[in-house]
Design a protein around this motif. Structure first.
Motif, PDB file in Angstrom:
ATOM      1  N   PHE A 231      49.959  19.415  32.798  1.00  0.00           N
ATOM      2  CA  PHE A 231      51.026  19.240  33.780  1.00  0.00           C
ATOM      3  C   PHE A 231      50.510  19.485  35.195  1.00  0.00           C
ATOM      4  O   PHE A 231      50.788  18.712  36.127  1.00  0.00           O
ATOM      5  CB  PHE A 231      52.179  20.199  33.473  1.00  0.00           C
ATOM      6  N   ALA A 232      49.741  20.562  35.370  1.00  0.00           N
ATOM      7  CA  ALA A 232      49.227  20.890  36.702  1.00  0.00           C
ATOM      8  C   ALA A 232      48.276  19.810  37.205  1.00  0.00           C
ATOM      9  O   ALA A 232      48.370  19.366  38.352  1.00  0.00           O
ATOM     10  CB  ALA A 232      48.538  22.248  36.663  1.00  0.00           C
ATOM     11  N   GLY A 233      47.340  19.363  36.342  1.00  0.00           N
ATOM     12  CA  GLY A 233      46.386  18.346  36.771  1.00  0.00           C
ATOM     13  C   GLY A 233      47.043  17.012  37.047  1.00  0.00           C
ATOM     14  O   GLY A 233      46.749  16.349  38.054  1.00  0.00           O
ATOM     15  N   ALA A 234      47.949  16.582  36.168  1.00  0.00           N
ATOM     16  CA  ALA A 234      48.635  15.307  36.378  1.00  0.00           C
ATOM     17  C   ALA A 234      49.538  15.365  37.602  1.00  0.00           C
ATOM     18  O   ALA A 234      49.657  14.384  38.354  1.00  0.00           O
ATOM     19  CB  ALA A 234      49.453  14.944  35.133  1.00  0.00           C
ATOM     20  N   GLY A 235      50.187  16.531  37.834  1.00  0.00           N
ATOM     21  CA  GLY A 235      51.037  16.659  39.014  1.00  0.00           C
ATOM     22  C   GLY A 235      50.246  16.562  40.299  1.00  0.00           C
ATOM     23  O   GLY A 235      50.684  15.932  41.272  1.00  0.00           O
ATOM     24  N   THR A 236      49.072  17.175  40.338  1.00  0.00           N
ATOM     25  CA  THR A 236      48.225  17.076  41.534  1.00  0.00           C
ATOM     26  C   THR A 236      47.737  15.647  41.732  1.00  0.00           C
ATOM     27  O   THR A 236      47.704  15.138  42.863  1.00  0.00           O
ATOM     28  CB  THR A 236      47.032  18.039  41.405  1.00  0.00           C
TER      29      THR A 236
END
Length: 733
Positions: A231-236
């Protein structure tokens, strides 16, 4: 990204994956020995929070008691408060983290026996107080575990977390299904999948009664970590590509490498600190999101629509992410308990995704529009049928066929009417609802006298759709069509083989769709019919003018000539000549369609100079360059000529002036006649006094043309009058 699938296939696949995650969670959460109680970390062991009235320990233990130990005819296992912790990631280092799973394996092996014994320390109410104190001795109780946990025994926290995960995942899938060519929606959906995996895994192990297999809990914990990092990587990465791509660098590969690296460091326990491998990394992702948001903000400073979408997206996205970090992660980093437990904080992400869904409706995030709500209703209807059917079968014990029939009846008779009522009440009003109400205004443009039909058609489209931009394209177009997935609408021009392209309907708040093309096509036909009717009407007017002019010339003109030749006195002959001259002017006006202002000005100037010379008045009469190319209708030309005559008459008769100035200008769509002199001023005729016949005539003629009159006094003496007349259509050239 290049391959396109039908949206229905992606929606169906998303529904299947979501249901698969749900069934996996249900499988792992059920089928384990049922104790009928829930616990939390206590003083010495596990404090009992609640006890099911129909569970094995009903009437044996009470809320507030502590479980101190457990055994099954073997060695006694003593509980520790950390055994009841819901989230093993809350540990600061890996030593208690690893020890937690080892102890879970031991507890699970003991629970596999049919009969177990629990060492409890009972709590007793303190007289005169609402608190309960633990009694020192340990009391052993033995129970037989005869049943396993079923779906109806699962706590509300399980269903709540699963619902949060599925809602987020399906919102992401719904956004990507319709805009597969864009990277933004893809990473939005990928982030939704990641957080859904994290939440659904959390739903299983955070709502366990006492224990799950240690290996299974470790897998679920790692799934939770994997989902959070994804989630964090895709959101960034999403903020790298939305609303504009920062650069051509394949940022997603860097994010993938970082996610893999962080997970390897976490699962391989490269450093003995969960803060570094779990919490600090999440905070670092958040900082990267803020940096990219600032970069996107600067890149969209000259793009108001993109700025509006970014603003809404950033508010929604960071509202959920920052709130979660502030309430859950940051307190743990500084050595305190979370302000709200993780399993309840998932709602923040649901609200974040719902906020972005509202932005899809309002600002067309990811170039979507209101129709995405219809896809959501398709999802929710299916979910509701399954949910009601499961409720009737599992909770009420009905047969599957009967439960399905009743659930369909409830959906049809209760849900659908309620949904329509809520839609009418709460759904934002569409900017297209009043599209057909704008049709009369559009048709009225077609009846405007004179002017270019294409210019009038462009103005009508502007008033109807309020696009941010209209461009002319030199290419043939037979009918209105939607371009670029609704970003633009192409409409033919009326008078030539070219077209207009309208970009971003309603100032960028929605997409063009087939309803717009139908409206534009029908409006174009009505526009053409209106133009044809107006042209036919004008042809009739011209024919009638020609007939009247011919009759005046042949009848009245012939009689005036007879009077001129038969007049007994010179005065009568001159009067007849003046009448004949005026008649010829009227006839010329009737025969002309439009009159160039510069030609009329030359005629007015010649006549005015002759009149002023007779009374020794110096005349300065000018035509401003802005008004030189104006063309006038015969009606306007005739009234302006009369106004100028009356202005000069007032100056000659009443002002006692020796010089007068008259200037004709064109300002803001209005023709302005400014006349002034160096006479006695308005002292003899007060400004605004309408008693004079000349002033009254000037006002009447200005009123007839929709204009107005303004008086003023000149510095140093003298009077002035400004007549302003609106000039539109052909009259404006």
């Amino acid at each position: 990204m290049s391959k396109q699938w039908a949206p229905s296939k992606i929606l169906s696949a998303g529904m299947a994956i979501g249901l698969g995650l749900f069934l996996l969670a249900l499988y792992f959460a059920t089928g384990v020995p049922r104790l009928g109680l829930s616990t939390e970390p206590g003083v010495d062991g596990l404090r009992v929070v609640s006890v099911d009235t129909d569970g094995p320990f009903a009437g044996i233990v009470s809320p507030g008691d502590e479980l101190i130990a457990i055994h099954n005819e073997g060695a006694v296992f003593t509980f520790e408060p950390f055994d009841a912790i819901a989230e093993p990631d809350d540990a600061a280092t890996y030593d208690p983290y690893n020890r937690f799973f080892e102890r879970q394996n031991v507890i699970w092996s003991i629970l596999q026996a049919e009969r177990i014994s629990l060492g409890t320390r009972l709590a007793q109410e303190i007289p005169g107080s609402d608190t309960r104190a633990l009694l020192p001795p340990v009391d052993w109780v033995t129970v037989t575990l005869t049943t396993d946990i079923g779906p109806t025994d699962l706590p509300a926290a399980f269903w709540y977390q699963v619902a949060c995960g599925l809602m987020i995942f399906w919102m992401g899938v719904a956004a990507w299904a319709f805009v597969q060519s864009e990277r933004g929606p893809f990473f939005y959906a990928l982030a939704g999948f990641g957080i859904a995996v994290a939440i659904i895994a959390s739903a299983v192990y955070t709502t366990r009664e006492l224990s799950l297999p240690g290996d299974l809990m470790l897998i679920l914990s790692r799934c939770n970590q994997f989902g959070a990092m994804l989630f964090a990587g895709a959101g960034t990465t999403l903020l790298w590509h939305y609303p504009t791509t920062v650069s051509r660098f394949r940022f997603e590969w860097l994010m993938l490498a970082l996610v893999v690296l962080i997970l390897c460091a976490n699962w391989g326990q490269w450093v003995n600190s969960l803060d570094i491998t779990a919490r600090y990394t999440l905070l670092a992702w958040a900082v990267a999101d803020v940096v990219l948001a600032v970069i996107q903000w600067r890149r969209t400073r000259r793009e108001p629509v993109a700025r509006a979408r970014l603003k809404w997206f950033v508010y929604s996205w960071f509202g959920g992410v920052i709130s979660y970090l502030a309430l859950v992660v940051v307190p743990q980093v500084v050595g305190h308990d979370s302000l709200i437990h993780q399993k309840y904080a998932w709602l923040l992400f649901v609200l974040s995704y719902l906020g972005i869904a509202l932005g899809i409706v309002r600002y067309r995030l990811f170039d979507l529009d209101r129709w995405i709500l219809a896809a959501w209703f398709w999802f929710l209807c299916g979910i509701l049928v399954i949910a009601i059917d499961s409720l009737l079968v599992l909770w009420l014990g009905l047969q599957y066929s009967l439960g399905l029939v009743i659930s369909l009846a409830l959906v049809g008779w209760v849900y659908f009417p309620l949904r329509q009522m809520l839609l009418r009440r709460f759904m934002p009003s569409s900017t297209r609802d009043d599209l057909w109400e704008r049709l009369p205004t559009m048709i009225s443009d077609a009846f405007e006298i004179g002017g270019s039909i294409d210019r009038q058609w462009q103005r009508a489209l502007q008033r109807s759709f309020h696009p941010l931009q209209i461009d002319r394209r030199e290419q043939h177009c037979d009918r209105p069509v939607v371009l670029d997935s609704g970003l633009r609408l192409r409409a033919p021009l009326m008078g030539e083989s070219a077209c207009l392209e309208l970009s971003y309907a309603e100032q960028g708040h929605r997409l063009f769709d087939q309803q717009d093309t139908q409206f534009a096509a029908q409006a174009m036909e009505l526009f053409r019919f209106a133009r044809q009717y107006r042209d036919s009407f004008e042809d009739g007017v011209r024919a009638e003018r020609a007939r009247v002019a011919r009759d005046l010339h042949d009848d009245v003109g012939a009689r005036l000539l007879s009077i001129i030749y038969r007049a007994d006195t010179t005065e009568l002959s001159n009067l007849a000549r003046d009448c004949l001259k005026e008649l010829r002017g009227v006839i010329q006006g009737l025969q002309k369609q439009t009159v160039p202002l510069d030609q009329s000005f030359s005629r007015w100037h010649f006549e005015s100079r002759q009149r002023c010379e007779l009374f020794d008045v110096d005349l300065t009469m000018t035509l401003a360059p802005a008004a030189a190319d104006i063309t006038l209708t015969p009606r306007i030309e005739r009234n302006l000529m009369s106004i100028i005559r009356e202005l000069l008459t007032n100056t000659i008769k009443h002002s006692e002036a020796t010089e007068t100035r008259l200037r004709i200008d064109f300002l803001d769509g209005h023709l302005q006649v400014d006349a002034s002199d160096n006479g006695v001023g308005w002292g003899t005729v007060p400004a605004g006094n309408s008693s004079g016949i000349g002033l009254h005539s000037i006002r009447e003629r200005c009123d007839e043309l929709g204009g107005h009159v303004r008086h003023y006094s000149r510095v140093g003496g003298g009077a002035g009058m400004i007549c302003t007349v609106p000039i539109t259509g052909a009259a404006a050239g």
